[in-house]
Write a protein that holds these residues in place. Structure first.
Motif, PDB file in Angstrom:
ATOM      1  N   ILE B 328       0.843  -1.206   0.000  1.00 36.74           N
ATOM      2  CA  ILE B 328       0.000   0.000   0.000  1.00 36.74           C
ATOM      3  C   ILE B 328       0.874   1.250   0.000  1.00 36.74           C
ATOM      4  CG2 ILE B 328      -1.660   1.344   1.378  1.00 36.74           C
ATOM      5  CD1 ILE B 328      -2.768  -1.452   2.362  1.00 36.74           C
ATOM      6  N   ASN B 332       0.852   4.013  -2.945  1.00 37.01           N
ATOM      7  CA  ASN B 332       0.475   5.409  -2.694  1.00 37.01           C
ATOM      8  C   ASN B 332       1.635   6.372  -2.959  1.00 37.01           C
ATOM      9  OD1 ASN B 332      -2.182   4.799  -2.148  1.00 37.01           O
ATOM     10  ND2 ASN B 332      -1.924   4.764   0.073  1.00 37.01           N
ATOM     11  N   MET B 354      -8.175  -2.191  -0.265  1.00 36.80           N
ATOM     12  CA  MET B 354      -9.206  -1.430  -0.980  1.00 36.80           C
ATOM     13  C   MET B 354      -9.493  -0.096  -0.290  1.00 36.80           C
ATOM     14  SD  MET B 354     -11.567  -4.401  -2.633  1.00 36.80           S
ATOM     15  CE  MET B 354     -11.925  -3.588  -4.163  1.00 36.80           C
ATOM     16  N   ASN B 355      -9.394  -0.066   1.035  1.00 38.39           N
ATOM     17  CA  ASN B 355      -9.659   1.192   1.741  1.00 38.39           C
ATOM     18  C   ASN B 355      -8.474   2.148   1.711  1.00 38.39           C
ATOM     19  OD1 ASN B 355     -12.222   0.434   2.400  1.00 38.39           O
ATOM     20  ND2 ASN B 355     -11.707  -0.282   4.457  1.00 38.39           N
ATOM     21  N   GLU B 356      -7.264   1.614   1.792  1.00 37.40           N
ATOM     22  CA  GLU B 356      -6.110   2.484   1.995  1.00 37.40           C
ATOM     23  C   GLU B 356      -5.406   2.891   0.709  1.00 37.40           C
ATOM     24  OE1 GLU B 356      -3.654   0.979   5.275  1.00 37.40           O
ATOM     25  OE2 GLU B 356      -5.494   0.116   6.125  1.00 37.40           O
ATOM     26  N   VAL B 357      -5.547   2.097  -0.342  1.00 36.41           N
ATOM     27  CA  VAL B 357      -4.947   2.501  -1.616  1.00 36.41           C
ATOM     28  C   VAL B 357      -5.785   3.650  -2.181  1.00 36.41           C
ATOM     29  CG1 VAL B 357      -4.649   1.819  -4.036  1.00 36.41           C
ATOM     30  CG2 VAL B 357      -3.795   0.351  -2.211  1.00 36.41           C
ATOM     31  N   ASP B 358      -5.110   4.741  -2.513  1.00 31.99           N
ATOM     32  CA  ASP B 358      -5.797   5.943  -2.996  1.00 31.99           C
ATOM     33  C   ASP B 358      -5.778   5.940  -4.522  1.00 31.99           C
ATOM     34  OD1 ASP B 358      -6.944   8.444  -3.097  1.00 31.99           O
ATOM     35  OD2 ASP B 358      -5.024   9.492  -2.898  1.00 31.99           O
ATOM     36  N   ALA B 359      -6.862   5.436  -5.126  1.00 33.51           N
ATOM     37  CA  ALA B 359      -6.921   5.371  -6.591  1.00 33.51           C
ATOM     38  C   ALA B 359      -8.360   5.446  -7.062  1.00 33.51           C
ATOM     39  CB  ALA B 359      -6.267   4.081  -7.095  1.00 33.51           C
ATOM     40  N   ALA B 360      -8.528   5.817  -8.333  1.00 30.58           N
ATOM     41  CA  ALA B 360      -9.872   5.928  -8.900  1.00 30.58           C
ATOM     42  C   ALA B 360     -10.579   4.572  -8.907  1.00 30.58           C
ATOM     43  CB  ALA B 360      -9.795   6.486 -10.316  1.00 30.58           C
ATOM     44  N   ALA B 361      -9.826   3.493  -9.181  1.00 33.25           N
ATOM     45  CA  ALA B 361     -10.414   2.151  -9.238  1.00 33.25           C
ATOM     46  C   ALA B 361      -9.492   1.172  -8.527  1.00 33.25           C
ATOM     47  CB  ALA B 361     -10.624   1.721 -10.688  1.00 33.25           C
ATOM     48  N   VAL B 362     -10.031   0.470  -7.536  1.00 33.76           N
ATOM     49  CA  VAL B 362      -9.240  -0.522  -6.804  1.00 33.76           C
ATOM     50  C   VAL B 362      -9.917  -1.881  -6.964  1.00 33.76           C
ATOM     51  CG1 VAL B 362      -8.147  -1.110  -4.618  1.00 33.76           C
ATOM     52  CG2 VAL B 362      -8.638   1.282  -5.144  1.00 33.76           C
ATOM     53  N   TYR B 363      -9.146  -2.850  -7.426  1.00 32.38           N
ATOM     54  CA  TYR B 363      -9.685  -4.174  -7.777  1.00 32.38           C
ATOM     55  C   TYR B 363      -9.260  -5.250  -6.790  1.00 32.38           C
ATOM     56  CZ  TYR B 363     -10.464  -2.340 -12.540  1.00 32.38           C
ATOM     57  OH  TYR B 363     -10.885  -1.619 -13.622  1.00 32.38           O
ATOM     58  N   HIS B 364     -10.147  -6.230  -6.602  1.00 27.10           N
ATOM     59  CA  HIS B 364      -9.800  -7.461  -5.891  1.00 27.10           C
ATOM     60  C   HIS B 364     -10.010  -8.625  -6.859  1.00 27.10           C
ATOM     61  CE1 HIS B 364     -11.164 -10.820  -2.989  1.00 27.10           C
ATOM     62  NE2 HIS B 364      -9.849 -10.881  -3.154  1.00 27.10           N
ATOM     63  N   LYS B 388      -9.632  14.391  -8.386  1.00 25.19           N
ATOM     64  CA  LYS B 388     -10.613  13.997  -7.383  1.00 25.19           C
ATOM     65  C   LYS B 388     -11.872  14.841  -7.381  1.00 25.19           C
ATOM     66  CE  LYS B 388      -7.606  11.688  -4.167  1.00 25.19           C
ATOM     67  NZ  LYS B 388      -7.109  11.748  -2.786  1.00 25.19           N
ATOM     68  N   ARG B 392     -14.234  11.040 -11.078  1.00 25.70           N
ATOM     69  CA  ARG B 392     -13.004  10.280 -10.868  1.00 25.70           C
ATOM     70  C   ARG B 392     -13.190   8.922 -11.518  1.00 25.70           C
ATOM     71  NH1 ARG B 392     -10.365   8.469  -5.082  1.00 25.70           N
ATOM     72  NH2 ARG B 392      -8.199   8.638  -5.716  1.00 25.70           N
TER      73      ARG B 392
END
Lengths: 414, 414
Positions: B328, B332, B354-364, B388, B392
């Protein structure tokens, strides 16, 4: 490293933690700040007095001195407002939309903090607490830059904020004040894209125009209000006069007060004299076109400049127009896209006016004075946006949020 | 009056009518444009050929020449896309929220056009049709500024657009092209706040950075993607390798392809050799930290610069990390807040990421290649926002809208 860069780095480094702080942790920090404000009242007032003494020495106008003053009552009001803020719904974490794609990828759109807010403001030191608390409630870090005339007050208030943060679960460095109030530093702040996600200027037109013209950081523009009331042919006479008096005189110095009244010609034939008299009784100086001038005494002939002016005073311009269409054209030409109102009983005219007038808030049969975060029921207000991106009109807590897509898969590839 | 100012005025004057054009009228205009494109194919190809001849004369790289070409097939594709656009839901006029205040004032939040969109773009002439049609569908006027290398193609396409508009109920002047492609004119356009509501740059990083740094008109920033895949300790081996290959090689030149793979150390011990081999078989040049270098042949030692680079090519950087937290922090620090993915079966790690990564789209457990307006199901895409404010991530038609408050009263005063 300059103070600006150092503090920009400091606040920026707190965003990951702030974004995951819970509603309870944020509300607890606001309560601690409320307590600290009450505890450190004497310290705040001593520091505030230094600004007041300096202000008087520099010949600051008494109305500006009044805006500077932090007395016991005003500090209590700030402390109370913080408790009220804890009652508001935390927008962060809300899933705004979710859907599943044919390939079974589930997409969620979540509300997240913006990150770092740069706040540039004038005089009033209460903005320091106001801005910092709204940012913290929404999980944002904030870099504050107040004016030199309030530097001792702002420094004291930020110390109090930091004392509260140290006792809380929020990052200690989430709120920082730029102590160097030079223009050069402000100009550098306009371009601090590396550490700031948005700039919010709060103050006069000159400050806002300077920020808009020079910033490369995205700006949330809060602007001037050259607002109009249009009285249509079918307008109820008493309602029209009552709304005109209210929108002009209830608080003329604010952006949602009206500056020009447009009157349909038939209504003018029947009632303009009465409208003018009511305004004059309410101590309003009337400027007007030639028809208006012919309807009363002590009316100053309006010029092109009148229609462009946000008087912010007990002055109004009146112009007689042929139709709702002429009113719409006038408003879209001279207005600042803030708040506009039509008084009418003609549905067709109302629909045209509401659809074709380009403004943040368009009213039918009501005073423009309701364009305000509290009157809208938001419970808080960061300002009133007159731009069209991100937020338009009164901005509550949601205006301090961004979004993030969360995508849940089971091995999807393209 | 310069061409820029004149055309700025022209497009700006169409906004009131455009905002009230119905969905049917807008769709009819799109259909007329589709027909005109097919009818005027020969004219478009002749004009396009002038750009191609000039491009070859000026030594333009064949890959850029290819992007310039408008052949029969590509014109048909543009015409087809216009018909598909008519099927999409018109966002304009939607009442997003409504509520009534205790004083009986009814407040509606309506979706309205932004007004005038300034589009600044490079090479590809199809952007002319794409941008104009998305703007018209959402009731926006548009001022286009393409590159000098496509000036004849763009001029022809805008003539075709204007021919279609003249047959439609939309204002004739709603789409204009700045024919002067000098830098000075572009710089003036960046500050044309009087007539433009937003600027959208489409093109390379240099163009976008120039617009962001110099514009006083609000910018919708679409940016670079330095995207990562993090393979957690518990990641399914086959899924991780399959997603890595897909996200890196399916189309390496686009912003949502990955550039760096972060591998948890225990997973690396068991499977890194296999991952490296799979990448090399897929023709990917592997750069890596010392552990990665020790696991295979022909691996280039990665430097700080590797982690900062958007290769946009068959190259990947690999770094072994201790934990999800280290991943993470790396993302970041080096990421561009575009698209980031975690492959993991550990729920706690997934939630943190998913909560801590600062991005427009976060995938699992999915490839980052789905960050795209069409893949999201929007049916259209103006670009992918990496800022932002306002929008976004992938931007569909809604990103080209603003809001307006409509307030219905019965004489309310404050």
């Amino acid at each position: 490293m300059s103070d600006l860069i150092q503090k920009g780095k400091l606040v920026n480094a707190t965003t990951t933690v702030l974004a995951t702080n819970s509603t309870e942790q944020k509300n607890q920090a606001l309560k601690l700040l409320s307590d600290e404000l009450r505890k450190q009242k004497d310290y705040i007032m001593v520091e505030n007095n230094r600004d007041i003494v300096n202000g008087r020495k520099n010949g600051l106008h008494e109305s500006l001195i009044d805006r500077l003053i932090l007395n016991e009552q005003r500090i209590d009001e700030m402390a109370d407002a913080l408790i009220q803020l804890t009652d508001l719904k935390d927008p962060i974490g809300e899933i705004m939309e979710e859907w599943t794609r044919p390939n079974d990828l589930k997409i969620q759109k979540a509300r997240v903090p913006i990150g770092v807010v740069g706040m540039i403001y004038e005089a009033r030191p209460n903005v320091t607490i106001d801005a910092a608390s709204l940012c913290l409630k929404t999980g944002n870090a904030v870099l504050l830059r107040g004016s030199s005339s309030a530097i001792h007050s702002n420094t004291a208030l930020v110390k109090v904020i930091q004392d509260a943060l140290k006792q809380s679960d929020l990052p200690d460095d989430a709120v920082q004040l730029i102590e160097d109030t030079s223009r050069e530093t402000a100009s550098q702040m306009f371009k601090l894209n590396e550490y700031l996600d948005v700039l919010i200027p709060r103050g006069g037109k000159k400050l806002i125009d300077t920020v808009v013209a020079n910033a490369s950081v995205p700006v949330l523009e809060t602007g001037a209000g050259n607002c109009h009331l249009f009285i249509d042919e079918t307008a109820n006479k008493d309602m029209a006069i009552e709304v005109a008096i209210n929108a002009k005189t209830q608080r003329p110095s604010v952006c949602n007060a009206i500056e020009t009244i447009l009157v349909e010609q038939n209504w003018a034939n029947n009632h303009l004299i009465e409208l003018i008299q009511a305004l004059q009784v309410a101590d309003v100086e009337v400027h007007g076109d030639s028809i208006t001038v012919s309807k009363g005494d002590n009316i100053i002939k309006a010029t092109e400049e009148d229609y462009q002016t946000e008087y912010l005073d007990h002055i109004v311009a009146i112009k007689v127009v042929d139709s709702v269409q002429e009113a719409i054209v006038h408003i879209n030409k001279y207005g600042t896209s803030h708040s506009e109102s039509i008084i009418s009983e003609n549905d067709k005219h109302v629909v045209s006016f509401m659809n074709e007038v380009d403004a943040a808030a368009v009213y039918h049969n009501a005073s423009t004075r309701f364009t305000d975060g509290f009157e809208f029921g938001f419970g808080a207000e960061i300002g009133i946006s007159t731009q069209k991106l991100h937020a338009r009109g009164p901005m509550g807590l949601e205006a301090l949020t961004s979004t993030k897509y969360l995508l849940h898969g089971n091995g999807q590839i393209k």
